[in-house]
Design a protein around this motif. Structure first.
Motif, PDB file in Angstrom:
ATOM      1  N   GLU A  41       0.830  -1.206   0.000  1.00  0.00           N
ATOM      2  CA  GLU A  41       0.000   0.000   0.000  1.00  0.00           C
ATOM      3  C   GLU A  41       0.862   1.253   0.000  1.00  0.00           C
ATOM      4  O   GLU A  41       1.784   1.403   0.802  1.00  0.00           O
ATOM      5  CB  GLU A  41      -0.922   0.007   1.222  1.00  0.00           C
ATOM      6  CG  GLU A  41      -1.997  -1.073   1.168  1.00  0.00           C
ATOM      7  CD  GLU A  41      -2.830  -1.145   2.444  1.00  0.00           C
ATOM      8  OE1 GLU A  41      -2.587  -0.308   3.335  1.00  0.00           O
ATOM      9  OE2 GLU A  41      -3.695  -2.027   2.542  1.00  0.00           O
ATOM     10  N   GLY A  42       0.571   2.152  -0.949  1.00  0.00           N
ATOM     11  CA  GLY A  42       1.269   3.426  -1.011  1.00  0.00           C
ATOM     12  C   GLY A  42       2.615   3.398  -1.697  1.00  0.00           C
ATOM     13  O   GLY A  42       3.284   4.436  -1.762  1.00  0.00           O
ATOM     14  N   ILE A  43       3.042   2.249  -2.215  1.00  0.00           N
ATOM     15  CA  ILE A  43       4.363   2.197  -2.853  1.00  0.00           C
ATOM     16  C   ILE A  43       4.259   1.704  -4.298  1.00  0.00           C
ATOM     17  O   ILE A  43       5.254   1.290  -4.885  1.00  0.00           O
ATOM     18  CB  ILE A  43       5.341   1.300  -2.058  1.00  0.00           C
ATOM     19  CG1 ILE A  43       4.836  -0.153  -2.010  1.00  0.00           C
ATOM     20  CG2 ILE A  43       5.561   1.814  -0.653  1.00  0.00           C
ATOM     21  CD1 ILE A  43       5.868  -1.116  -1.453  1.00  0.00           C
ATOM     22  N   ASP A  44       3.066   1.772  -4.878  1.00  0.00           N
ATOM     23  CA  ASP A  44       2.868   1.248  -6.217  1.00  0.00           C
ATOM     24  C   ASP A  44       3.476   2.147  -7.296  1.00  0.00           C
ATOM     25  O   ASP A  44       3.866   1.677  -8.358  1.00  0.00           O
ATOM     26  CB  ASP A  44       1.375   1.026  -6.494  1.00  0.00           C
ATOM     27  CG  ASP A  44       0.536   2.262  -6.200  1.00  0.00           C
ATOM     28  OD1 ASP A  44       0.938   3.049  -5.329  1.00  0.00           O
ATOM     29  OD2 ASP A  44      -0.524   2.432  -6.828  1.00  0.00           O
ATOM     30  N   LYS A  45       3.612   3.451  -7.023  1.00  0.00           N
ATOM     31  CA  LYS A  45       4.189   4.351  -8.014  1.00  0.00           C
ATOM     32  C   LYS A  45       5.707   4.289  -7.956  1.00  0.00           C
ATOM     33  O   LYS A  45       6.291   4.119  -6.897  1.00  0.00           O
ATOM     34  CB  LYS A  45       3.701   5.780  -7.778  1.00  0.00           C
ATOM     35  CG  LYS A  45       2.223   5.980  -8.064  1.00  0.00           C
ATOM     36  CD  LYS A  45       1.827   7.432  -7.907  1.00  0.00           C
ATOM     37  CE  LYS A  45       0.347   7.634  -8.218  1.00  0.00           C
ATOM     38  NZ  LYS A  45      -0.055   9.048  -8.051  1.00  0.00           N
ATOM     39  N   ASN A  46       6.327   4.473  -9.130  1.00  0.00           N
ATOM     40  CA  ASN A  46       7.782   4.402  -9.219  1.00  0.00           C
ATOM     41  C   ASN A  46       8.269   5.468 -10.190  1.00  0.00           C
ATOM     42  O   ASN A  46       7.848   5.511 -11.345  1.00  0.00           O
ATOM     43  CB  ASN A  46       8.223   3.008  -9.681  1.00  0.00           C
ATOM     44  CG  ASN A  46       9.732   2.859  -9.709  1.00  0.00           C
ATOM     45  OD1 ASN A  46      10.404   3.397 -10.575  1.00  0.00           O
ATOM     46  ND2 ASN A  46      10.259   2.101  -8.759  1.00  0.00           N
ATOM     47  N   ILE A  47       9.161   6.334  -9.709  1.00  0.00           N
ATOM     48  CA  ILE A  47       9.634   7.452 -10.516  1.00  0.00           C
ATOM     49  C   ILE A  47      10.316   6.987 -11.795  1.00  0.00           C
ATOM     50  O   ILE A  47      10.208   7.609 -12.851  1.00  0.00           O
ATOM     51  CB  ILE A  47      10.585   8.333  -9.674  1.00  0.00           C
ATOM     52  CG1 ILE A  47      10.986   9.599 -10.445  1.00  0.00           C
ATOM     53  CG2 ILE A  47      11.832   7.562  -9.257  1.00  0.00           C
ATOM     54  CD1 ILE A  47       9.898  10.602 -10.584  1.00  0.00           C
ATOM     55  N   TRP A  48      10.991   5.829 -11.727  1.00  0.00           N
ATOM     56  CA  TRP A  48      11.771   5.375 -12.882  1.00  0.00           C
ATOM     57  C   TRP A  48      10.860   4.892 -13.996  1.00  0.00           C
ATOM     58  O   TRP A  48      11.133   5.131 -15.173  1.00  0.00           O
ATOM     59  CB  TRP A  48      12.749   4.285 -12.454  1.00  0.00           C
ATOM     60  CG  TRP A  48      13.574   4.750 -11.311  1.00  0.00           C
ATOM     61  CD1 TRP A  48      13.523   4.329 -10.014  1.00  0.00           C
ATOM     62  CD2 TRP A  48      14.550   5.805 -11.325  1.00  0.00           C
ATOM     63  NE1 TRP A  48      14.394   5.031  -9.231  1.00  0.00           N
ATOM     64  CE2 TRP A  48      15.043   5.942 -10.010  1.00  0.00           C
ATOM     65  CE3 TRP A  48      15.050   6.626 -12.332  1.00  0.00           C
ATOM     66  CZ2 TRP A  48      16.016   6.884  -9.686  1.00  0.00           C
ATOM     67  CZ3 TRP A  48      16.023   7.562 -12.001  1.00  0.00           C
ATOM     68  CH2 TRP A  48      16.495   7.677 -10.693  1.00  0.00           C
ATOM     69  N   VAL A  49       9.771   4.226 -13.641  1.00  0.00           N
ATOM     70  CA  VAL A  49       8.823   3.768 -14.658  1.00  0.00           C
ATOM     71  C   VAL A  49       8.275   4.964 -15.430  1.00  0.00           C
ATOM     72  O   VAL A  49       8.236   4.973 -16.668  1.00  0.00           O
ATOM     73  CB  VAL A  49       7.673   2.968 -13.999  1.00  0.00           C
ATOM     74  CG1 VAL A  49       6.595   2.650 -15.032  1.00  0.00           C
ATOM     75  CG2 VAL A  49       8.210   1.689 -13.372  1.00  0.00           C
TER      76      VAL A  49
END
Length: 455
Positions: A41-49
């Motif tokens: 939860e809350g960590i699904d986004k990734n700056i590199w993607v």
């Protein structure tokens, strides 16, 4: 007869299933219970993607993601070719789960010399799928729910995520910038820990501190005095140190990379994380390692054997040969570990000059692939958006790649949510690129400056 009977039985079963309504039910049924584990939860986004996709779509010049666009050294490529095409067919099969014997032996020999102690290759070294997996093993092996892990900010973004996935709580302590004198460009050395502030973060719940030197994204190389401050606090509070040293060979201007595990009282409580990808400019090979005392590494091996279990044999063989070569050439002019930082220091200086001439204020890094630049002078190009949830540096970086064809990474990606406003005037560039790439970046920057001057 048997085939016919089988077909008849199949048709009978299908007809029966259809008549009972099972087919329509199974195609429409959906799960109503939550499927996502709480730790995600809350960590699904990734700056590199997000930014890799933007760069692939818009960028003419990509100085964003941290990998070289020049090849590994010939001796390493030749070693890999021999491993793949030679007569030793065992190199195409599983090797020892915790590290290919030739690789762990040379790593123990090489780093034992640097650390001034004898390392057991079978217990004090573990090979991983890149440094990334070594870090994951550390957090999974050591961190329980309720444990606190001190993270020095700005930090490589996976530290925070991996601590949370293990059930721990990241506690952030910032490097604070001191303005340089006499109008000089700021250096990564001007970013320092406040000793009292750092000490205040240690308590009975503190399980570990993450140290990254040379630091990504700033390029800061921690001095012996700074490392001794951290070491003294670790010993005083009986805290582990996870020391991410993937850029250990990439230090400039005569700076020295000091290994915190070599300081008194620290070997027994430190896991060193290393990377062949950064060491030999072969990030796609994904060969990394963890190094430390058996009492710590035995727990990393438990995580490793129950997750990836094994790393690519041929790549490990090639890296072993690379280290064998560097061991014999250590400190000599022909050593890749001597040549590469000289080449990258030149590239760093070119990009510093380009950014400075264009009106951005570069922070001169002491190490790594990266330099950070202040974009405050470019605010007229990308005005603020009132009440926006997105940090300014992120909007600027997106605008820059879409409108100028130049990709970089917003520095707010390297800090916690509460501190993003402290970094939203900064972006990170990677200078580990071919000369043609850096020249193209300079052309974009100078054209941009001319447009600003004439407008």
């Amino acid at each position: 007869m048997l085939r016919r009977a089988g077909l008849s039985l199949r048709h009978f079963l299908l007809e029966r299933k259809s008549n009972a309504g099972y087919s329509s039910y199974s195609s429409e049924a959906k799960m109503s219970r939550p499927v996502q584990a709480r730790r995600l939860e809350g960590i699904d986004k990734n700056i590199w993607v997000e930014f890799v996709k933007l760069a692939d779509t818009y960028a003419t010049v990509n100085l964003g993601q941290g990998f070289p666009n020049f090849p590994p050294p010939d001796f390493l490529k030749e070693a890999f070719a021999r491993a793949l095409g030679g007569e030793d067919h065992a190199l195409h099969q599983y090797t020892r789960a915790f590290g290919h014997p030739p690789l762990v032996k040379i790593l123990a020999q090489f780093f034992g010399k640097l650390l001034g102690r004898e390392l057991d290759p079978m217990t004090d070294v573990m090979v991983t799928v890149g440094a990334y997996q070594a870090l994951f093993c550390c957090f999974q092996a050591f961190v329980d729910e309720g444990d606190e892990v001190i993270v020095i900010e700005p930090f490589f973004d996976c530290y925070e995520t991996m601590v949370k996935m293990a059930g721990g709580t990241p506690v952030f302590v910032p490097l604070r910038a001191k303005a340089p004198k006499d109008g000089k460009l700021m250096s990564s050395a001007d970013w320092q820990l406040d000793p009292a502030e750092l000490a205040s973060k240690f308590n009975k719940r503190t399980k570990a501190i993450v140290l990254n030197s040379p630091n990504n994204p700033l390029g800061k190389v921690f001095s012996r005095g700074e490392l001794q401050l951290i070491a003294d606090l670790c010993v005083k509070h009986d805290v582990l140190c996870i020391s991410d040293e993937v850029y250990e060979w990439l230090v400039y201007d005569g700076k020295e990379h000091i290994r915190i595990a070599s300081l008194q009282g620290m070997w027994d409580r430190t896991v060193i994380v290393g990377s062949a990808g950064k060491t030999f400019s072969a990030t796609g090979w994904k060969v990394g390692w963890a190094m430390g005392p058996n009492r710590l590494l035995q727990h990393l091996r438990t995580v490793h054997q129950n997750s990836v279990y094994h790393c690519a044999t041929a790549a490990q063989e090639a890296v072993a040969q690379g280290f064998q070569r560097e061991f014999t050439l250590y400190g000599k002019p022909d050593s890749y570990f001597v040549q590469l930082p000289k080449e990258l220091q030149q590239k760093r200086d070119w990009l510093v000059q380009s950014l400075d001439a264009a009106g951005m204020k570069p922070i001169v890094p002491e190490g790594t692939y990266f330099l950070v630049a202040d974009i405050s002078a470019f605010k007229s190009d990308v005005p603020d958006v009132p009440n926006s949830d997105e940090s300014y540096d992120s909007r600027f970086a997106k605008w820059m790649v879409k409108n100028k064809g130049l990709a970089a990474i917003p520095l707010s990606a390297f800090c916690c949510e509460a501190h993003k406003s402290n970094y939203n005037h900064l972006i990170r560039f990677c200078f580990a690129k071919e000369e043609a790439t850096l020249k193209a970046a300079n052309e974009i920057l100078q054209k941009w400056k001319q447009e600003k001057t004439s407008s």
